[in-house]
Design an enzyme around this catalytic site. Structure first.
Site, PDB file in Angstrom:
ATOM      1  NE  ARG A   1      -2.162  -3.129  -4.469  1.00 34.34           N
ATOM      2  CZ  ARG A   1      -2.168  -3.264  -3.140  1.00 34.34           C
ATOM      3  NH1 ARG A   1      -1.994  -2.221  -2.379  1.00 34.34           N
ATOM      4  NH2 ARG A   1      -2.358  -4.440  -2.583  1.00 34.34           N
TER       5      ARG A   1
ATOM      6  CG  ASP B   1      -8.470   0.109  10.017  1.00 32.95           C
ATOM      7  OD1 ASP B   1      -9.223   0.945  10.509  1.00 32.95           O
ATOM      8  OD2 ASP B   1      -8.897  -0.950   9.522  1.00 32.95           O
TER       9      ASP B   1
ATOM     10  CE  LYS C   1      -9.511   3.345   7.115  1.00 34.51           C
ATOM     11  NZ  LYS C   1     -10.298   2.132   6.807  1.00 34.51           N
TER      12      LYS C   1
ATOM     13  N   GLY D   1       0.777  -1.242   0.000  1.00 38.84           N
ATOM     14  CA  GLY D   1       0.000   0.000   0.000  1.00 38.84           C
ATOM     15  C   GLY D   1       0.802   1.283   0.000  1.00 38.84           C
TER      16      GLY D   1
ATOM     17  CD  GLU E   1       1.153   0.529   6.546  1.00 38.30           C
ATOM     18  OE1 GLU E   1       1.465   0.562   5.337  1.00 38.30           O
ATOM     19  OE2 GLU E   1       0.763  -0.492   7.119  1.00 38.30           O
ATOM     20  CG  ASP E   2      -1.337   1.682   3.251  1.00 37.57           C
ATOM     21  OD1 ASP E   2      -1.073   1.312   4.419  1.00 37.57           O
ATOM     22  OD2 ASP E   2      -1.931   0.948   2.438  1.00 37.57           O
TER      23      ASP E   2
END
Ligand code: IMP
Ligand code: MG
Length: 184
Positions: free
Chosen positions: A163, A101, A129, A42, A97-98
């Site tokens: 993506r 969560d 998030k 990601g 990191e993307d």
């Protein structure tokens, strides 16, 4: 079935976040050469854009982590399916990191990383998030905050789709997905 994803962050908004983060990293590491570790898959677009806005030299490595679960939720079980090529001992490491969560994936990886004797470890995340956090993860460089939405684009996928999109979009309805192993 999921409807066509709608734009949440435009390319301009993403670029502004990337430039801001790159400026902060360049200042904080002015006299050092940090090792940036991208979490595949990601983070590949974010990392590629980020390094081109830095004004300091860096080295780059990647890890690939896998979590079992369906495509929209991680199950909490994480394993490393491709590891680091470089030693992190004595290095100033920045994990790129993307999305954070639940925090499960990064918490697992950061614990492993810290046990390998780096001089420092910082975390750089494009999308936070916060509302979905289950394990506390300290983010040093954050791009955008979102609520409980499922996003795609700019390297981020839903079942390997989307993506390639240059912007970030949100998927409105959860598609029906089967239980299988997926790469975060
Ligand atoms: P966590 O372990 O629950 O923090 O999940 C981390 C990983 O799940 C992220 O690195 C993403 O790869 C994936 N993920 C979490 N939220 C999303 C999303 O909205 N879209 C796509 N992938 C996501
Ligand atoms: Mg990820």
């Amino acid at each position: 079935m999921a409807r066509e994803p709608e734009i949440l962050f435009t390319t301009e908004e993403i670029a502004a976040s990337v430039t801001r983060i790159a400026g902060a990293i360049s200042r904080d590491y002015a006299d050092r050469t940090p090792l940036l570790i991208g979490v595949l898959k990601g983070a590949f677009v974010f990392l590629a854009d980020l390094v081109r806005h830095l004004s300091i030299p860096v080295e780059i490595d990647f890890v690939k982590l896998s979590s079992y679960g369906n495509e929209m939720e991680s199950s909490g079980e994480v394993r490393t399916i491709a590891g680091l090529e470089q030693s992190v001992e004595g290095r100033d490491v920045i994990v790129v990191e993307d999305i954070v969560d639940s925090g499960v994936t990064l918490n697992h990886f950061l614990e492993d990383l810290r046990s390998r004797g780096p001089a420092s470890v910082k975390l750089c995340v494009l999308v936070d998030k916060t509302a979905r956090r289950e394990i506390e993860v300290e983010i040093d460089y954050a791009g955008m905050q979102i609520d409980d939405e499922f996003i795609v684009g700019y390297g981020i996928d839903c079942g390997e789709q989307y993506r390639y999109l240059p912007d970030i979009r949100f998927v409105q309805n959860e598609p029906e997905v089967e239980q299988e192993e997926s790469t975060p």
